[in-house]
Design a protein around this motif. Structure first.
Motif, PDB file in Angstrom:
ATOM      1  N   UNK A  58       0.843  -1.197   0.000  1.00 37.76           N
ATOM      2  CA  UNK A  58       0.000   0.000   0.000  1.00 37.76           C
ATOM      3  C   UNK A  58       0.875   1.243   0.000  1.00 37.76           C
ATOM      4  N   UNK A  59       0.359   2.286  -0.616  1.00 40.87           N
ATOM      5  CA  UNK A  59       1.113   3.533  -0.690  1.00 40.87           C
ATOM      6  C   UNK A  59       0.156   4.710  -0.612  1.00 40.87           C
ATOM      7  N   UNK A  60       0.666   5.809  -0.097  1.00 39.99           N
ATOM      8  CA  UNK A  60      -0.069   7.074  -0.110  1.00 39.99           C
ATOM      9  C   UNK A  60       0.910   8.130  -0.604  1.00 39.99           C
ATOM     10  N   UNK A  61       0.487   8.873  -1.614  1.00 41.51           N
ATOM     11  CA  UNK A  61       1.323   9.902  -2.229  1.00 41.51           C
ATOM     12  C   UNK A  61       0.498  11.170  -2.401  1.00 41.51           C
ATOM     13  N   UNK A  62       1.169  12.266  -2.669  1.00 36.25           N
ATOM     14  CA  UNK A  62       0.439  13.491  -2.970  1.00 36.25           C
ATOM     15  C   UNK A  62       0.918  14.055  -4.294  1.00 36.25           C
ATOM     16  N   UNK A  63       0.065  14.851  -4.891  1.00 34.15           N
ATOM     17  CA  UNK A  63       0.344  15.529  -6.160  1.00 34.15           C
ATOM     18  C   UNK A  63      -0.030  16.993  -5.997  1.00 34.15           C
ATOM     19  N   UNK A  64       0.550  17.823  -6.825  1.00 28.16           N
ATOM     20  CA  UNK A  64       0.182  19.232  -6.857  1.00 28.16           C
ATOM     21  C   UNK A  64      -0.363  19.536  -8.247  1.00 28.16           C
ATOM     22  N   UNK A  65      -1.688  19.657  -8.343  1.00 25.84           N
ATOM     23  CA  UNK A  65      -2.345  19.943  -9.623  1.00 25.84           C
ATOM     24  C   UNK A  65      -2.247  21.443  -9.890  1.00 25.84           C
ATOM     25  N   UNK A  66      -1.443  21.801 -10.860  1.00 23.76           N
ATOM     26  CA  UNK A  66      -1.214  23.212 -11.158  1.00 23.76           C
ATOM     27  C   UNK A  66      -2.282  23.751 -12.119  1.00 23.76           C
ATOM     28  N   UNK A  67      -2.280  25.048 -12.278  1.00 29.84           N
ATOM     29  CA  UNK A  67      -3.206  25.716 -13.208  1.00 29.84           C
ATOM     30  C   UNK A  67      -2.994  25.212 -14.639  1.00 29.84           C
ATOM     31  N   UNK A  68      -1.780  24.790 -14.949  1.00 30.76           N
ATOM     32  CA  UNK A  68      -1.481  24.292 -16.300  1.00 30.76           C
ATOM     33  C   UNK A  68      -2.197  22.980 -16.610  1.00 30.76           C
ATOM     34  N   UNK A  69      -2.753  22.325 -15.601  1.00 31.25           N
ATOM     35  CA  UNK A  69      -3.438  21.043 -15.791  1.00 31.25           C
ATOM     36  C   UNK A  69      -4.917  21.221 -16.135  1.00 31.25           C
ATOM     37  N   UNK A  70      -5.408  22.454 -16.186  1.00 30.56           N
ATOM     38  CA  UNK A  70      -6.843  22.693 -16.319  1.00 30.56           C
ATOM     39  C   UNK A  70      -7.341  22.536 -17.749  1.00 30.56           C
ATOM     40  N   UNK A  71      -8.589  22.061 -17.856  1.00 29.09           N
ATOM     41  CA  UNK A  71      -9.279  21.999 -19.129  1.00 29.09           C
ATOM     42  C   UNK A  71     -10.077  23.304 -19.304  1.00 29.09           C
ATOM     43  N   UNK A  72     -10.773  23.490 -20.424  1.00 25.89           N
ATOM     44  CA  UNK A  72     -11.524  24.736 -20.617  1.00 25.89           C
ATOM     45  C   UNK A  72     -12.610  24.992 -19.562  1.00 25.89           C
ATOM     46  N   UNK A  73     -13.076  23.948 -18.881  1.00 24.10           N
ATOM     47  CA  UNK A  73     -14.104  24.116 -17.842  1.00 24.10           C
ATOM     48  C   UNK A  73     -13.501  24.567 -16.512  1.00 24.10           C
ATOM     49  N   UNK A  74     -12.165  24.636 -16.433  1.00 29.23           N
ATOM     50  CA  UNK A  74     -11.508  25.093 -15.212  1.00 29.23           C
ATOM     51  C   UNK A  74     -11.246  24.011 -14.182  1.00 29.23           C
ATOM     52  N   UNK A  75     -11.363  22.743 -14.595  1.00 31.05           N
ATOM     53  CA  UNK A  75     -11.055  21.636 -13.688  1.00 31.05           C
ATOM     54  C   UNK A  75      -9.865  20.851 -14.261  1.00 31.05           C
ATOM     55  N   UNK A  76      -9.270  20.029 -13.424  1.00 29.79           N
ATOM     56  CA  UNK A  76      -8.096  19.263 -13.855  1.00 29.79           C
ATOM     57  C   UNK A  76      -8.505  18.284 -14.959  1.00 29.79           C
ATOM     58  N   UNK A  77      -7.790  18.347 -16.073  1.00 26.58           N
ATOM     59  CA  UNK A  77      -8.067  17.510 -17.233  1.00 26.58           C
ATOM     60  C   UNK A  77      -7.880  16.040 -16.870  1.00 26.58           C
ATOM     61  N   UNK A  78      -8.762  15.186 -17.376  1.00 28.74           N
ATOM     62  CA  UNK A  78      -8.770  13.773 -17.023  1.00 28.74           C
ATOM     63  C   UNK A  78      -7.480  13.030 -17.303  1.00 28.74           C
ATOM     64  N   UNK A  79      -6.739  13.448 -18.307  1.00 28.92           N
ATOM     65  CA  UNK A  79      -5.457  12.798 -18.602  1.00 28.92           C
ATOM     66  C   UNK A  79      -4.459  12.974 -17.470  1.00 28.92           C
ATOM     67  N   UNK A  80      -4.491  14.141 -16.830  1.00 26.50           N
ATOM     68  CA  UNK A  80      -3.595  14.360 -15.694  1.00 26.50           C
ATOM     69  C   UNK A  80      -4.022  13.509 -14.503  1.00 26.50           C
TER      70      UNK A  80
END
Length: 143
Positions: free
Chosen positions: A39-61
């Motif tokens: 088991x593992x627990x990690x964190x990520x930092x979703x930056x503004x560059x990851x956003x789709x046109x709707x303003x949410x993190x794009x599914x590929x990221x």
């Protein structure tokens, strides 16, 4: 655990080799790894560059984050010269993800000699699950 942890995963985490560029781009950081339980627990930092046109993190990221959660759950358990190559990956998006910190929780469901089955989830800072995934990996020897 006594002694030095080795293998591709631990070499990168412990600074003996550089982290993969994709991992760095995603803002990956290890929170906790339980190698006995897979088991593992990690964190990520979703930056503004990851956003789709709707303003949410794009599914590929989000998919890449889940892959970089589940894969390390297995990688942390593998010895030197072994690597888990993803051969199938399924992701379900449950709610929009906003920029900021996301936490990935991954686990090895089953691991055999050459194939492993993995599961994971990605949570926002409020603890809500934004995406879940499963993966099949082939355990291969590296050069």
């Amino acid at each position: 655990m006594t002694g030095e942890r080795t293998g591709h995963f631990w070499d990168a985490v412990e600074g003996r080799t550089p982290m993969p560029a994709a991992t760095t781009t995603l803002g990956w950081s290890l929170i906790h790894a339980d190698t006995e339980r897979g088991e593992i627990e990690v964190s990520f930092e979703a930056s503004e560059e990851f956003l789709n046109p709707a303003g949410t993190v794009q599914g590929g990221f989000l998919t890449a984050m889940l892959d970089d959660t589940m894969g390390p759950a297995l990688a942390a358990t593998l010895g030197p010269g072994l690597y888990g190559a993803t051969i199938e990956l399924k992701v379900s998006f449950l709610r929009p993800a906003r920029p900021g910190r996301l936490v990935g929780r991954g686990r090895v469901v089953h691991s055999g000699a050459t194939i492993a089955f993995l599961a994971g989830e990605l949570l926002d800072d409020a603890g809500q699950v934004v995406a879940v995934g499963s993966a099949t990996t082939r355990i291969v020897r590296t050069g």
